[in-house]
Write an enzyme that holds these catalytic residues in place. Structure first.
Site, PDB file in Angstrom:
ATOM      1  N   TYR A  70      16.598  -3.055 -25.112  1.00 37.91           N
ATOM      2  CA  TYR A  70      15.269  -3.498 -24.673  1.00 37.91           C
ATOM      3  C   TYR A  70      15.167  -4.999 -24.838  1.00 37.91           C
ATOM      4  O   TYR A  70      14.820  -5.512 -25.897  1.00 37.91           O
ATOM      5  CB  TYR A  70      14.163  -2.803 -25.475  1.00 37.91           C
ATOM      6  CG  TYR A  70      14.120  -1.303 -25.332  1.00 37.91           C
ATOM      7  CD1 TYR A  70      14.820  -0.638 -24.326  1.00 37.91           C
ATOM      8  CD2 TYR A  70      13.373  -0.528 -26.219  1.00 37.91           C
ATOM      9  CE1 TYR A  70      14.778   0.738 -24.207  1.00 37.91           C
ATOM     10  CE2 TYR A  70      13.328   0.849 -26.103  1.00 37.91           C
ATOM     11  CZ  TYR A  70      14.033   1.480 -25.106  1.00 37.91           C
ATOM     12  OH  TYR A  70      13.981   2.850 -25.006  1.00 37.91           O
ATOM     13  N   PRO A 216       5.855   9.795 -21.988  1.00 39.66           N
ATOM     14  CA  PRO A 216       5.026  10.956 -22.348  1.00 39.66           C
ATOM     15  C   PRO A 216       3.703  11.046 -21.598  1.00 39.66           C
ATOM     16  O   PRO A 216       3.116  12.132 -21.522  1.00 39.66           O
ATOM     17  CB  PRO A 216       4.772  10.750 -23.842  1.00 39.66           C
ATOM     18  CG  PRO A 216       4.793   9.257 -24.010  1.00 39.66           C
ATOM     19  CD  PRO A 216       5.854   8.776 -23.060  1.00 39.66           C
ATOM     20  N   GLY A 220      -0.154  13.009 -12.946  1.00 43.69           N
ATOM     21  CA  GLY A 220      -0.009  13.322 -11.537  1.00 43.69           C
ATOM     22  C   GLY A 220      -1.301  13.753 -10.883  1.00 43.69           C
ATOM     23  O   GLY A 220      -2.377  13.213 -11.143  1.00 43.69           O
TER      24      GLY A 220
END
Length: 290
Positions: A70, A216, A220
């Site tokens: 990262y 998580p 939708g």
């Protein structure tokens, strides 16, 4: 006087012992988004990233998940700047096994010498003598699994890591890995509307292995006006994202969601999800609708 639930809402998520001996509050924080675009380079506002990390702990988060890739290393360095020396109850988990050559580019690299090098760098960048949970970010198909995990076992024997985790694996791969080393955690893509890893979640629950769902927060079409989330959101005064996290926490006692953000305001909203308790009917409604 404000109660602990008011000031440290993450505590409402309950606890889990990773590897049987590292106790964390179940709702954690994923530190991928505190880097630059494409998870590459420094963030636009490093000071805000530091504030997010410090605020996460203030809110009761005791499990922060990051990775050497990262940035690369930007996330780990910001964690050290914000939180070192670390509180006794704070677990910083990191990962190795993905190399980077630019924004959005991720390539599995599991050669033993590379994993060792990255572990040594993570120890330095995080300011740790031992990493509580060290995860193989991806299994490298070009390198025997025994060689990849074997190096992590050596690092564990040397005291440089405490527990070993896996990421994006199948049940068969977990079982193969457990023939080589104890596996304390699995981190796969999983959320309310994407449950392709359902069998992995069940396996982890049955074998007391922490399951860490990345990405998580996803709702939708369930979040559309008049959709299944609408009435439940109104009932709890909660956002669809908070319900998605509450559903995960209800799904299994080994579930450790790690929602990430680069904003303090968004962080506070996410952590408040720990205080949302779904009824049996609401849980089943969301499960069935998705």
């Amino acid at each position: 006087m404000a109660s602990n639930a008011d000031t440290r809402p993450a505590k409402a998520s309950g606890t889990y012992r990773i590897g049987g001996d590292l106790t964390v509050d179940r709702l954690g924080y994923g530190a991928m988004q505190i880097t630059g675009p494409g998870v590459w380079g420094d963030p636009k506002d490093p000071a805000e990233a530091v504030r997010v990390l410090r605020r996460a702990y203030e809110l009761g988060v005791t499990f922060i998940d990051t990775a050497d890739s990262y940035g690369p290393f930007v996330s780990e360095l910001l964690i050290k700047e914000a939180l070192h020396p670390y509180a006794d109850d704070l677990l910083i988990a990191t990962k190795a096994g993905l190399s980077r050559s630019g924004p959005g580019d991720w390539r599995p690299l599991g050669r033993p010498e590379y994993l060792r090098q990255q572990c040594e760098l993570s120890l330095r960048h995080l300011g740790l003598e031992s990493i509580g949970l060290y995860q193989l970010h991806r299994i490298d198909a070009k390198v025997p699994l025994a060689d990849q995990l074997g190096e992590l076992v050596l690092l564990k024997e040397e005291g440089k890591i405490r527990h070993i985790g896996l990421s994006e694996v199948t049940v068969e791969q977990i079982e193969a890995a457990r023939q080589i080393a104890p596996i304390a955690s699995v981190q796969n893509l999983y959320n309310l509307v994407n449950r392709k890893a359902e069998d992995v979640v069940t396996y982890c629950e049955n074998n007391d292995i922490a399951f860490i769902p990345w990405y998580p927060i996803a709702t939708g079409e369930l979040a559309r006006p008049g959709g299944p989330l609408d009435a439940i959101s109104t009932e709890h005064g909660a956002t669809p994202a908070q319900l998605a996290l509450a559903w995960l926490l209800r799904r299994s006692p080994v579930m450790l969601p790690i929602p990430g953000t680069s904003s303090v305001a968004h962080l506070e909203e996410n952590v408040a999800a720990a205080q949302v308790t779904l009824t049996d009917t609401e849980y089943e409604t969301l499960s069935t609708a998705a």
